[in-house]
Scaffold this motif. Sequence first.
Motif, PDB file in Angstrom:
ATOM      1  N   SER A  32     -33.760  89.839  -1.482  1.00 59.60           N
ATOM      2  CA  SER A  32     -34.519  91.329  -1.299  1.00 59.60           C
ATOM      3  C   SER A  32     -33.967  92.376  -2.166  1.00 59.60           C
ATOM      4  O   SER A  32     -34.395  93.430  -2.401  1.00 59.60           O
ATOM      5  CB  SER A  32     -34.908  91.626  -0.053  1.00 59.60           C
ATOM      6  N   MET A  33     -32.879  92.195  -2.724  1.00 61.30           N
ATOM      7  CA  MET A  33     -32.076  93.222  -3.344  1.00 61.30           C
ATOM      8  C   MET A  33     -32.432  93.394  -4.991  1.00 61.30           C
ATOM      9  O   MET A  33     -32.664  92.305  -5.684  1.00 61.30           O
ATOM     10  CB  MET A  33     -30.505  92.877  -3.189  1.00 61.30           C
ATOM     11  N   THR A  34     -32.613  94.578  -5.398  1.00 57.77           N
ATOM     12  CA  THR A  34     -33.065  94.566  -6.664  1.00 57.77           C
ATOM     13  C   THR A  34     -31.784  95.171  -7.418  1.00 57.77           C
ATOM     14  O   THR A  34     -30.975  95.912  -7.084  1.00 57.77           O
ATOM     15  CB  THR A  34     -34.056  95.742  -7.052  1.00 57.77           C
ATOM     16  N   LEU A  35     -32.123  95.178  -9.098  1.00 55.17           N
ATOM     17  CA  LEU A  35     -31.038  95.661  -9.626  1.00 55.17           C
ATOM     18  C   LEU A  35     -30.969  97.433  -9.341  1.00 55.17           C
ATOM     19  O   LEU A  35     -29.847  97.802  -9.697  1.00 55.17           O
ATOM     20  CB  LEU A  35     -31.260  95.262 -11.221  1.00 55.17           C
ATOM     21  N   ASN A  44     -19.562 100.669  -0.623  1.00 60.25           N
ATOM     22  CA  ASN A  44     -19.098  99.839   0.433  1.00 60.25           C
ATOM     23  C   ASN A  44     -20.412  99.176   1.155  1.00 60.25           C
ATOM     24  O   ASN A  44     -20.289  98.175   1.848  1.00 60.25           O
ATOM     25  CB  ASN A  44     -18.662 101.117   1.461  1.00 60.25           C
ATOM     26  N   GLU A  45     -21.435  99.767   1.315  1.00 63.79           N
ATOM     27  CA  GLU A  45     -22.719  99.268   2.046  1.00 63.79           C
ATOM     28  C   GLU A  45     -22.993  98.034   0.978  1.00 63.79           C
ATOM     29  O   GLU A  45     -23.325  96.973   1.695  1.00 63.79           O
ATOM     30  CB  GLU A  45     -24.012 100.224   1.826  1.00 63.79           C
ATOM     31  N   LEU A  46     -23.030  97.932  -0.201  1.00 60.97           N
ATOM     32  CA  LEU A  46     -23.395  96.831  -1.094  1.00 60.97           C
ATOM     33  C   LEU A  46     -22.248  95.659  -0.764  1.00 60.97           C
ATOM     34  O   LEU A  46     -22.497  94.504  -0.580  1.00 60.97           O
ATOM     35  CB  LEU A  46     -23.352  97.087  -2.482  1.00 60.97           C
ATOM     36  N   LEU A  99     -21.018  93.306  -8.938  1.00 62.47           N
ATOM     37  CA  LEU A  99     -22.016  92.974  -8.031  1.00 62.47           C
ATOM     38  C   LEU A  99     -23.311  92.523  -8.591  1.00 62.47           C
ATOM     39  O   LEU A  99     -24.164  91.547  -7.876  1.00 62.47           O
ATOM     40  CB  LEU A  99     -22.290  94.086  -6.737  1.00 62.47           C
ATOM     41  N   ALA A 100     -23.845  93.142  -9.583  1.00 60.61           N
ATOM     42  CA  ALA A 100     -25.056  92.628 -10.063  1.00 60.61           C
ATOM     43  C   ALA A 100     -25.279  91.208 -10.625  1.00 60.61           C
ATOM     44  O   ALA A 100     -26.196  90.631 -10.987  1.00 60.61           O
ATOM     45  CB  ALA A 100     -25.401  93.579 -11.165  1.00 60.61           C
ATOM     46  N   ASP A 212     -36.458  95.702 -12.840  1.00 55.76           N
ATOM     47  CA  ASP A 212     -36.718  95.036 -11.537  1.00 55.76           C
ATOM     48  C   ASP A 212     -38.422  95.064 -11.625  1.00 55.76           C
ATOM     49  O   ASP A 212     -39.038  93.889 -11.044  1.00 55.76           O
ATOM     50  CB  ASP A 212     -36.354  96.056 -10.371  1.00 55.76           C
ATOM     51  N   ASP A 213     -38.904  96.053 -12.149  1.00 56.95           N
ATOM     52  CA  ASP A 213     -40.483  96.053 -12.333  1.00 56.95           C
ATOM     53  C   ASP A 213     -40.957  94.862 -13.119  1.00 56.95           C
ATOM     54  O   ASP A 213     -41.976  94.226 -12.996  1.00 56.95           O
ATOM     55  CB  ASP A 213     -41.190  97.327 -12.908  1.00 56.95           C
ATOM     56  N   LEU A 214     -40.318  94.615 -14.168  1.00 54.44           N
ATOM     57  CA  LEU A 214     -40.569  93.453 -15.351  1.00 54.44           C
ATOM     58  C   LEU A 214     -40.491  91.898 -14.417  1.00 54.44           C
ATOM     59  O   LEU A 214     -41.316  91.092 -14.462  1.00 54.44           O
ATOM     60  CB  LEU A 214     -39.709  93.402 -16.204  1.00 54.44           C
TER      61      LEU A 214
END
Length: 230
Positions: A32-35, A44-46, A99-100, A212-214
Amino acid sequence: MQNTVPTQVKPSGGIVAQRVAEQQPPAAAWKSMTLGAIATAPVNELLQTLGVRIIEVPQGELAAEGLVGWFVGRVGSAEIQIERTLPQADREPVVRDLLARITPSQQSYGKRAPSAPRLRPATVGGNPIHIECPAWCTSDHVEGFLVDVFHTGEPVDLVAPTLDGPPQPLLHARLHADTFGTDVPRQAPHIVVDDESQLFAMTPAQALEFADDLVAFAAQVRALAEQAGR
């Protein structure tokens, strides 16, 4: 051991323990995670959400390989190696970029140190000069005035097939920088998207949201195609 779970008190005086919210498994959170989220959420949360830990290595260990960061592992079990002397301002973009790239599949990836700007010849008002030029630039730098000199990269293109003819160009995207221009936001490298009639300039963060929209749009097009093919 001290109980740190929040509590409420019943009217009768009894204690009601509150249910602790369960954290999503890393693989579910990754889906559910987007760029855009990776570009803006606290690092830190990521790291906690994706199950990644930071390992600091001695100064020069990665630089000797021409790297600023190293990633190995998969969602839920991965590590990022960073030299302990890397300044915080430089560290965060490296970590976000690594991370990406994380996926549920085991992999490794080294982020290379950015190339230093190169000096390239340019012609301004008929006079030969040399200017600093990023490695991605393909411009010939022939302009009448220095303020008009810009950097631009190779475009990436999106073409659309048609029922009654060859595929047609739909969108183009490229890196761009008006380094010597007067419009300050456009002096830094940014992304330009055009449809051959209008230009859209985006910051890197905006371009990630657009990407992300694409991806979401592509999923909807795929669903329409599957529906039409039934």
